[in-house]
Enzyme design. Structure first.
Site: not given
Length: 106
Positions: A29, A52, A60-61, A87
């Site tokens: 952030y 969001n 945003c994850h 991911e």
DNA sequence: GCTCTGACGATTT
DNA sequence: GAAATCGCCAGAG
């Protein structure tokens, strides 16, 4: 209209930055806040991501805390961790292993 | 214009 | 390493 700046709401800048995060990497952030020209506004950034409007449009994850903790997520922290793992980002108990190695910097 | 809140950050205990 | 404390910024009431 060569001049165009700050005309866009804080939210738009945050979304754009988050959108630029590649898969398999994560950002913080604070890094986003600094990138948009508002260092120290990490809190404001988190607040924006919480609003969001479209999770599919803004990953945003991939945004986590500076300590390596995942922070929070709409629908549950558990969901965010699952996505990160999918991911290729190793997450341990709400925390990312060697998260600095996966940290993406603009 | 003031007050409260919030997916944070850094420091200290 | 975890918990507590203070500080910072933006939006909503």
């Amino acid at each position: 209209m060569a001049i165009k700046r700050k005309s866009e709401p804080f939210d738009e800048l945050v979304y754009d930055l988050t959108r630029g995060v590649p898969s398999g990497l994560v950002t913080t952030y604070g890094a986003v806040a600094r990138a948009i020209g508002r260092p120290g506004a990490a809190r404001a950034v988190g607040r924006v991501l919480n609003k969001n409007p479209d999770l599919a449009r803004v990953p945003c994850h991939r945004v986590v805390r500076s300590d390596g903790k995942v922070g929070g997520y709409v629908g549950g922290i558990r969901r965010k961790i699952r996505l990160l793992r999918g991911e290729g980002v190793p997450v341990n108990q709400n925390r990312i292993s060697d998260f600095k190695s996966y940290l993406w910097q603009p």
